[in-house]
Enzyme design. Structure first.
Site, PDB file in Angstrom:
ATOM      1  N   HIS A  91      41.088   8.183 -66.277  1.00 59.08           N
ATOM      2  CA  HIS A  91      40.380   9.434 -65.391  1.00 59.08           C
ATOM      3  C   HIS A  91      41.215   8.961 -64.121  1.00 59.08           C
ATOM      4  CE1 HIS A  91      37.688  10.751 -62.308  1.00 59.08           C
ATOM      5  NE2 HIS A  91      37.060  11.466 -63.229  1.00 59.08           N
ATOM      6  N   LYS A  94      25.920   9.026 -64.517  1.00 56.27           N
ATOM      7  CA  LYS A  94      26.161   9.287 -66.017  1.00 56.27           C
ATOM      8  C   LYS A  94      25.297   8.565 -66.881  1.00 56.27           C
ATOM      9  CE  LYS A  94      31.284   9.966 -64.555  1.00 56.27           C
ATOM     10  NZ  LYS A  94      31.648  11.325 -64.718  1.00 56.27           N
ATOM     11  N   ASP A 112      37.152   0.447 -67.036  1.00 58.05           N
ATOM     12  CA  ASP A 112      36.226   1.338 -66.224  1.00 58.05           C
ATOM     13  C   ASP A 112      35.400   2.058 -67.603  1.00 58.05           C
ATOM     14  OD1 ASP A 112      35.473   3.997 -65.729  1.00 58.05           O
ATOM     15  OD2 ASP A 112      37.293   4.965 -65.415  1.00 58.05           O
ATOM     16  N   CYS A 130      40.055  15.780 -64.969  1.00 57.10           N
ATOM     17  CA  CYS A 130      40.455  14.611 -63.932  1.00 57.10           C
ATOM     18  C   CYS A 130      41.278  13.673 -64.734  1.00 57.10           C
ATOM     19  CB  CYS A 130      39.200  14.081 -63.125  1.00 57.10           C
ATOM     20  SG  CYS A 130      38.460  15.120 -62.278  1.00 57.10           S
ATOM     21  N   GLN A 132      32.148   6.233 -68.541  1.00 57.36           N
ATOM     22  CA  GLN A 132      31.659   7.029 -69.819  1.00 57.36           C
ATOM     23  C   GLN A 132      30.998   6.139 -70.974  1.00 57.36           C
ATOM     24  OE1 GLN A 132      31.560  10.126 -70.076  1.00 57.36           O
ATOM     25  NE2 GLN A 132      32.603  10.703 -68.355  1.00 57.36           N
TER      26      GLN A 132
END
Ligand code: PMP
Length: 418
Positions: free
Chosen positions: A135, A238, A212, A376, A215
Site C-alpha cells: 500500500h 479495519k 504492515d 492505493c 489488512q
C-alpha cells in the site's frame, strides 16, 4: 440469481452470521431503496453496537483527559486508555505493553518509524526493499526518507499469481539491505505473503523488517514474537474499531533507542526554557492529547473479534472468498488478479469491455458497495498493466446471499454493455 450456484452455497457456518449482523446497526439500512451489501471492509470495516456504545459511554460517563489529572475521572479515563495498550499487547502477543505505541493508524505508524528509526539508523547508500504489493502507506514514507538521506529503494517483484517472487527476494538481499518493508496481506489482491520466512531471510542478511498488518490483522491471529518482525502496524478502523486510532508495535530495544518524533505535552520527562528530556517508550512517541474515546473503544473491538474467534472468522471469510471466486469464474469474461492460494477475504477483478469505475457506479445503484480504482497500490496495477480493478472485500458479517447479490448486479452490468 443462479439457482445451481445458490444451492451450492455452504450452509453449515460455524459463525452465527445472522447474530453477528444484528450487532452491526448500519447493515440493516438501505441505499437507493435496496438492502445495503457492504463489500468494502478492506477500506474500512463497519462497527458493532458494542464498539459504538463503548465510544459513546466514554463521553457519557468516563471522559476526561488522560495522564494529566489527579481527579477521579482523569484516572478512570487513563486506566481505560492504558487497558487498551495491554489488550493490544495480548492481541499481538507482544512481550511487553511498552512495545505498543498508539498512533492514528497504519499510515502514521510507518511514518513514525521512517522519521525516527529510519532517520537515525539509515545512511546514504543503504537499501530498503519494498514489495510490489505494498500500500502507498508502506512506500511513500520510505521514498520521502530516501530522498532526504540518499537511500536506495528497491522493489521485490511478484509472480503472475500475485505472490512474492522469493528467488528474486533472496537475490535482492545483501549487506546494504537495512530494511524490508512488507505487507502481511495485500489490500489490492488479498494475497498473504510468506512473512515469517521473509523476516527470517531479512534477519540473516542483517536487515530489520517493518510488517504492515493493516489488512491481515482482522483475518487471522497475529503473533509478533513468532513472526519476529521488528515493527508491526495496524489501524483500528479495519478491525471493527473507531477511526483515528491504531498501533505500532516495535521491539523494546529498538523503540528505546529511537529519538522522539513529535514534541509536545506528555512525551517529556522535564522541560526548561533551554532543554527538554523525554519519557521512555512508548510515551515518548505520544505527544499531545490522544484519541481517548476511540482508543478505549478499540479494546471493545478487539474483544469482539476475540470472542467470536479469529479462527472462525478466517474460516467464514475463506468460505465467502472461495464462493465468490467460483461464482465470478462461472460468469466468464472476468479476470481475477491475485490467484495464488495464500489469500484472504479479498477478490480483485476486471470484466471484459467494462471499465471498473462503470461497474462500481452501476452496482452501487443495486446497493452493492465495492471499491474500484488502484486501491492505493499503484505498483500492483503497474505490474499487471492495468489502471484499476473492482475489489470486493469480505468481513465477518458478509453472507453468501450478498455474494449472490453482487453477482446478480454484475450480470446486469454485463447486459448493459452487451
Ligand atoms: N496498509 C494497508 C495494507 C492498507 O490496506 C491500508 C489502508 N487501506 C493502510 C496501510 C493505511 O491504513 P490507514 O489509512 O488506516 O492509515
Amino acid at each position: 440469481m443462479n439457482a445451481a450456484a445458490a444451492n451450492s452455497a455452504p450452509t453449515n457456518l460455524a459463525l452465527d452470521v445472522e447474530a453477528v449482523r444484528r450487532d452491526f446497526p448500519i447493515l440493516s439500512r438501505e441505499v437507493y431503496g435496496k438492502p445495503l451489501v457492504y463489500l468494502d471492509s478492506a477500506a474500512s470495516a463497519q462497527k458493532p453496537r458494542q464498539v459504538i456504545d463503548a465510544e459513546s459511554r466514554v463521553y457519557e460517563e468516563e471522559y476526561a483527559n488522560v495522564h494529566r489529572g489527579v481527579h477521579y475521572l482523569s484516572q478512570v479515563a487513563t486506566d481505560k486508555f492504558e487497558a487498551t495498550r495491554t489488550r493490544i499487547q495480548q492481541f499481538l502477543n507482544a512481550a511487553s505493553e511498552n512495545e505498543i505505541v498508539f498512533v492514528r493508524g497504519g499510515t502514521e505508524g510507518v511514518n513514525l518509524v521512517a522519521q525516527t528509526w529510519g532517520r537515525q539508523e539509515l545512511n546514504e547508500g543503504d537499501e530498503i526493499l519494498i514489495s510490489t504489493l505494498e500500500h502507498h502507506a508502506n512506500i511513500v514514507p520510505w521514498h520521502l526518507l530516501a530522498a532526504e538521506k540518499g537511500l536506495v529503494v528497491k522493489g521485490i517483484p511478484i509472480h503472475d499469481d500475485g505472490q512474492i517472487d522469493m528467488d528474486a527476494y533472496r537475490s535482492l538481499l545483501n549487506e546494504r539491505t537495512k530494511l524490508v518493508a512488507l505487507t502481511q496481506m495485500s489490500n489490492a489482491l488479498g494475497i498473504i505473503t510468506p512473512a515469517q520466512e521473509m523476516i527470517r531471510l531479512a534477519h540473516d542478511a542483517g536487515a530489520r523488517v517493518m510488517l504492515d498488518g493493516c489488512q491481515a490483522v482482522s483475518h487471522s491471529a497475529v503473533d509478533v514474537q513468532a513472526l519476529d518482525c521488528d515493527f508491526y502496524v495496524f489501524s483500528g478502523h479495519k478491525i471493527y474499531g473507531p477511526t483515528g486510532i491504531g498501533a505500532l508495535y516495535g521491539k523494546a530495544e529498538l523503540l528505546e533507542a529511537m529519538p522522539p518524533w513529535q514534541g509536545g505535552g506528555e512525551m517529556i520527562a522535564r522541560v526548561s526554557l533551554e532543554k527538554s528530556t523525554f519519557k521512555k517508550a512508548p510515551h515518548r512517541f505520544e505527544a499531545g492529547t490522544p484519541a481517548i474515546a476511540q482508543t478505549i473503544a478499540l479494546k471493545t473491538a478487539l474483544d469482539y473479534v476475540s470472542n467470536l474467534s479469529l479462527d472462525r472468522i478466517a474460516e467464514h471469510e475463506a468460505m465467502l472468498l472461495s464462493y465468490a471466486t467460483e461464482r465470478l469464474q462461472a460468469m466468464g469474461g472476468i479476470t481475477i488478479y491475485g490467484t495464488h492460494s495464500a489469500k484472504a477475504g479479498i477478490v480483485s477483478f476486471a470484466m471484459d469491455g467494462v471499465h471498473p469505475h462503470d461497474i462500481g457506479t452501476i452496482v452501487d445503484r443495486d446497493g452493492v458497495a465495492v471499491r474500484v480504482g488502484h486501491h492505493c497500490a499503484q505498483p500492483v496495477m503497474q505490474r499487471y498493466d492495468i489502471a484499476a480493478t473492482v475489489r470486493a472485500s469480505f468481513a465477518l458479517y458478509n453472507t453468501t446471499e450478498e455474494v449472490d447479490a453482487m453477482i446478480a448486479s454484475l450480470e446486469r452490468v454485463r447486459e448493459l454493455f452487451a
